[in-house]
Scaffold this motif. Structure first.
Motif, PDB file in Angstrom:
ATOM      1  N   THR A  12       0.846  -1.189   0.000  1.00 28.41           N
ATOM      2  CA  THR A  12       0.000   0.000   0.000  1.00 28.41           C
ATOM      3  C   THR A  12       0.885   1.244   0.000  1.00 28.41           C
ATOM      4  OG1 THR A  12      -1.618  -1.212   1.320  1.00 28.41           O
ATOM      5  CG2 THR A  12      -1.874   1.189   1.183  1.00 28.41           C
ATOM      6  N   PRO A  13       0.700   2.174  -0.945  1.00 30.96           N
ATOM      7  CA  PRO A  13       1.543   3.372  -0.970  1.00 30.96           C
ATOM      8  C   PRO A  13       1.578   4.064   0.392  1.00 30.96           C
ATOM      9  CG  PRO A  13       0.248   3.262  -2.971  1.00 30.96           C
ATOM     10  CD  PRO A  13      -0.250   2.151  -2.084  1.00 30.96           C
ATOM     11  N   GLY A  14       2.778   4.320   0.880  1.00 31.50           N
ATOM     12  CA  GLY A  14       2.961   4.986   2.160  1.00 31.50           C
ATOM     13  C   GLY A  14       3.087   4.049   3.339  1.00 31.50           C
ATOM     14  N   LEU A  15       2.647   2.797   3.202  1.00 31.81           N
ATOM     15  CA  LEU A  15       2.644   1.872   4.338  1.00 31.81           C
ATOM     16  C   LEU A  15       3.669   0.745   4.198  1.00 31.81           C
ATOM     17  CD1 LEU A  15      -1.178   1.431   5.081  1.00 31.81           C
ATOM     18  CD2 LEU A  15       0.435   3.078   6.054  1.00 31.81           C
ATOM     19  N   ARG A  16       4.593   0.869   3.274  1.00 34.12           N
ATOM     20  CA  ARG A  16       5.512  -0.243   2.995  1.00 34.12           C
ATOM     21  C   ARG A  16       6.287  -0.694   4.224  1.00 34.12           C
ATOM     22  NH1 ARG A  16       8.897   0.294  -2.299  1.00 34.12           N
ATOM     23  NH2 ARG A  16       6.779  -0.077  -3.082  1.00 34.12           N
ATOM     24  N   ALA A  17       6.831   0.240   4.991  1.00 33.79           N
ATOM     25  CA  ALA A  17       7.635  -0.147   6.157  1.00 33.79           C
ATOM     26  C   ALA A  17       6.803  -0.955   7.142  1.00 33.79           C
ATOM     27  CB  ALA A  17       8.216   1.092   6.835  1.00 33.79           C
ATOM     28  N   LEU A  18       5.569  -0.511   7.391  1.00 35.64           N
ATOM     29  CA  LEU A  18       4.705  -1.217   8.334  1.00 35.64           C
ATOM     30  C   LEU A  18       4.297  -2.585   7.785  1.00 35.64           C
ATOM     31  CD1 LEU A  18       2.311   1.631   9.548  1.00 35.64           C
ATOM     32  CD2 LEU A  18       4.321   0.713  10.704  1.00 35.64           C
ATOM     33  N   GLU A  19       3.978  -2.657   6.515  1.00 35.30           N
ATOM     34  CA  GLU A  19       3.530  -3.920   5.938  1.00 35.30           C
ATOM     35  C   GLU A  19       4.664  -4.940   5.871  1.00 35.30           C
ATOM     36  OE1 GLU A  19      -0.242  -2.245   3.324  1.00 35.30           O
ATOM     37  OE2 GLU A  19       1.616  -2.747   2.278  1.00 35.30           O
ATOM     38  N   LYS A  20       5.857  -4.475   5.544  1.00 33.82           N
ATOM     39  CA  LYS A  20       6.991  -5.395   5.521  1.00 33.82           C
ATOM     40  C   LYS A  20       7.360  -5.859   6.930  1.00 33.82           C
ATOM     41  CE  LYS A  20       9.211  -4.426   1.088  1.00 33.82           C
ATOM     42  NZ  LYS A  20       9.501  -5.810   0.683  1.00 33.82           N
ATOM     43  N   HIS A  21       7.183  -4.981   7.904  1.00 34.81           N
ATOM     44  CA  HIS A  21       7.404  -5.381   9.294  1.00 34.81           C
ATOM     45  C   HIS A  21       6.380  -6.445   9.703  1.00 34.81           C
ATOM     46  CE1 HIS A  21       7.519  -4.886  13.748  1.00 34.81           C
ATOM     47  NE2 HIS A  21       8.804  -4.741  13.512  1.00 34.81           N
ATOM     48  N   ALA A  22       5.153  -6.313   9.244  1.00 35.92           N
ATOM     49  CA  ALA A  22       4.115  -7.303   9.543  1.00 35.92           C
ATOM     50  C   ALA A  22       4.455  -8.663   8.933  1.00 35.92           C
ATOM     51  CB  ALA A  22       2.762  -6.818   9.027  1.00 35.92           C
ATOM     52  N   VAL A  23       5.062  -8.662   7.757  1.00 37.32           N
ATOM     53  CA  VAL A  23       5.509  -9.920   7.146  1.00 37.32           C
ATOM     54  C   VAL A  23       6.518 -10.611   8.053  1.00 37.32           C
ATOM     55  CG1 VAL A  23       6.833 -10.894   5.227  1.00 37.32           C
ATOM     56  CG2 VAL A  23       4.991  -9.261   4.768  1.00 37.32           C
ATOM     57  N   ARG A  24       7.442  -9.846   8.599  1.00 38.14           N
ATOM     58  CA  ARG A  24       8.422 -10.427   9.520  1.00 38.14           C
ATOM     59  C   ARG A  24       7.739 -10.948  10.789  1.00 38.14           C
ATOM     60  NH1 ARG A  24      11.377  -5.870   8.063  1.00 38.14           N
ATOM     61  NH2 ARG A  24      11.411  -4.987  10.163  1.00 38.14           N
ATOM     62  N   ALA A  25       6.703 -10.243  11.247  1.00 40.33           N
ATOM     63  CA  ALA A  25       5.957 -10.720  12.414  1.00 40.33           C
ATOM     64  C   ALA A  25       5.316 -12.076  12.139  1.00 40.33           C
ATOM     65  CB  ALA A  25       4.886  -9.700  12.806  1.00 40.33           C
ATOM     66  N   GLY A  26       4.979 -12.336  10.900  1.00 42.75           N
ATOM     67  CA  GLY A  26       4.400 -13.613  10.516  1.00 42.75           C
ATOM     68  C   GLY A  26       5.417 -14.686  10.189  1.00 42.75           C
ATOM     69  N   GLY A  27       6.698 -14.366  10.339  1.00 40.67           N
ATOM     70  CA  GLY A  27       7.744 -15.350  10.097  1.00 40.67           C
ATOM     71  C   GLY A  27       8.332 -15.311   8.706  1.00 40.67           C
ATOM     72  N   GLY A  28       7.925 -14.322   7.891  1.00 36.58           N
ATOM     73  CA  GLY A  28       8.455 -14.203   6.543  1.00 36.58           C
ATOM     74  C   GLY A  28       9.692 -13.334   6.475  1.00 36.58           C
ATOM     75  N   MET A  29      10.195 -13.155   5.262  1.00 36.54           N
ATOM     76  CA  MET A  29      11.368 -12.324   4.998  1.00 36.54           C
ATOM     77  C   MET A  29      10.970 -11.151   4.115  1.00 36.54           C
ATOM     78  SD  MET A  29      14.275 -15.185   4.146  1.00 36.54           S
ATOM     79  CE  MET A  29      15.447 -13.886   3.728  1.00 36.54           C
ATOM     80  N   ASN A  30      11.800 -10.138   4.118  1.00 33.27           N
ATOM     81  CA  ASN A  30      11.584  -8.987   3.243  1.00 33.27           C
ATOM     82  C   ASN A  30      12.455  -9.085   2.005  1.00 33.27           C
ATOM     83  OD1 ASN A  30      11.272  -6.669   6.024  1.00 33.27           O
ATOM     84  ND2 ASN A  30       9.717  -7.881   5.006  1.00 33.27           N
ATOM     85  N   HIS A  31      11.814  -8.862   0.849  1.00 33.85           N
ATOM     86  CA  HIS A  31      12.568  -8.658  -0.392  1.00 33.85           C
ATOM     87  C   HIS A  31      13.081  -7.220  -0.329  1.00 33.85           C
ATOM     88  CE1 HIS A  31      13.595  -9.248  -4.599  1.00 33.85           C
ATOM     89  NE2 HIS A  31      13.110 -10.481  -4.544  1.00 33.85           N
ATOM     90  N   ARG A  32      13.593  -6.696  -1.416  1.00 33.03           N
ATOM     91  CA  ARG A  32      14.108  -5.314  -1.373  1.00 33.03           C
ATOM     92  C   ARG A  32      12.990  -4.353  -0.964  1.00 33.03           C
ATOM     93  NH1 ARG A  32      14.697  -3.121  -7.625  1.00 33.03           N
ATOM     94  NH2 ARG A  32      12.694  -3.893  -8.367  1.00 33.03           N
ATOM     95  N   PHE A  33      13.379  -3.285  -0.272  1.00 31.35           N
ATOM     96  CA  PHE A  33      12.409  -2.312   0.208  1.00 31.35           C
ATOM     97  C   PHE A  33      12.012  -1.324  -0.874  1.00 31.35           C
ATOM     98  CE2 PHE A  33      13.044  -3.936   4.331  1.00 31.35           C
ATOM     99  CZ  PHE A  33      12.051  -3.418   5.149  1.00 31.35           C
ATOM    100  N   ALA A  34      12.945  -1.005  -1.768  1.00 33.29           N
ATOM    101  CA  ALA A  34      12.676   0.036  -2.754  1.00 33.29           C
ATOM    102  C   ALA A  34      13.612  -0.155  -3.948  1.00 33.29           C
ATOM    103  CB  ALA A  34      12.864   1.417  -2.131  1.00 33.29           C
ATOM    104  N   LEU A  35      13.493   0.715  -4.909  1.00 35.79           N
ATOM    105  CA  LEU A  35      14.282   0.601  -6.135  1.00 35.79           C
ATOM    106  C   LEU A  35      15.779   0.772  -5.911  1.00 35.79           C
ATOM    107  CD1 LEU A  35      11.935   2.623  -8.515  1.00 35.79           C
ATOM    108  CD2 LEU A  35      12.290   0.138  -8.509  1.00 35.79           C
TER     109      LEU A  35
END
Length: 283
Positions: free
Chosen positions: A140-163
């Protein structure tokens, strides 16, 4: 290890923007009209369905920014599994502030907990394989940091954050550069030694070209499990293998069984259903 929280400098502007959107030019006129200024209440935040909690920092800030006198007591932390009826937090303080902040707090908490919940389901589905679940830039535009943090809370990993994080040569880059080889060569000539290079390939022939040139990772796009197994054999440990496309809760286990290192999923951030969380006044 416990999940490290995001810095407040990242979270607070997002919560402030959400509150300002809700308060408009006149504030919470309903609470101001209905509730005495000196009235205080206790709210109990309860899970109404099973899932994984994420977004408590944003929820707490939503109350504190409205009314600093509010006390937010956490009974659980981000990454906690919940069942219906589990108490997530209790919030006490001036009633006007509680009711002004409740919707923004629940919007963040429900949305981010939904992302953590679907991520946890995917992680569980690939348990016993080498594959990790990773999110993408489909946020979601503007919410990337929070959404990627939520993925980690679920046990996932983050791909690249930005270009700017890493080079990811996609199909359209390959088309404009007139081929996988040329795209990789241009990228290597342009970026520094600290920047990773990944290339997306649609065919095993493109994959062979990429491996001849040498890359850090390959994105195997929309390949069948059988094709993925062959691709993993071609790579033979020389690069990180990432499967993407056609990933669902029903297909993710078969994809993981192919031997890939990562499975990237866009819908875990852009289409996760909200986790149902209640927030009720205790009289």
């Amino acid at each position: 290890m416990p999940l490290a929280p995001l810095p407040r400098l990242i979270v607070e502007p997002l919560v402030r923007a959400a509150l300002l959107e809700d308060l408009g030019l006149a504030g919470d006129i309903t609470s101001a009209a209905v509730i005495p200024a000196d009235h205080c209440s206790l709210l109990v935040m309860v899970a109404r369905q099973p899932g994984v909690v994420a977004g408590l920092d944003a929820a707490e800030l939503a109350f504190h920014l409205v009314e600093p006198a509010i006390t937010f007591r956490r009974h659980l932390q981000d990454g906690s599994q919940v069942s219906p009826g589990d108490i997530i937090a209790t919030i006490t303080g001036p009633s006007r502030g509680l009711l002004t902040g409740e919707r923004t707090a629940l919007n963040f908490l429900g949305h981010l907990s939904g992302i953590a919940t679907v991520t946890a389901c995917l992680v569980e589905a690939v348990a016993g394989t080498k594959a990790s679940i990773a999110c993408t830039r489909k946020t979601t535009p503007g919410l990337r940091a929070l959404e990627k943090h939520a993925v980690r809370a679920g046990g996932g990993m983050n791909h690249r954050f930005a270009l700017h994080d890493a080079v990811l040569i996609k199909d359209n880059h390959v088309a404009v550069a007139d081929g996988v080889r040329e795209a990789i060569r241009r990228a290597r000539a342009s970026v520094g030694h600290m920047v990773k290079i990944e290339v997306e390939v649609d065919t095993l022939e493109q994959l062979r070209e990429a491996m001849e040139e040498g890359v850090d990772a390959v994105l195997l796009d929309n390949m069948s499990p059988a094709e993925l197994r062959e691709a993993v054999a071609i790579v033979d440990g020389r690069a990180i293998t990432e499967a993407s496309g056609r990933v669902t809760a029903a297909t993710v286990a078969a994809i993981a069984a192919s031997g890939v290192d990562l499975i990237s999923v866009g819908w875990c951030t852009h289409s996760a259903p909200t986790l149902d969380i209640g927030l009720d006044v205790q009289t």
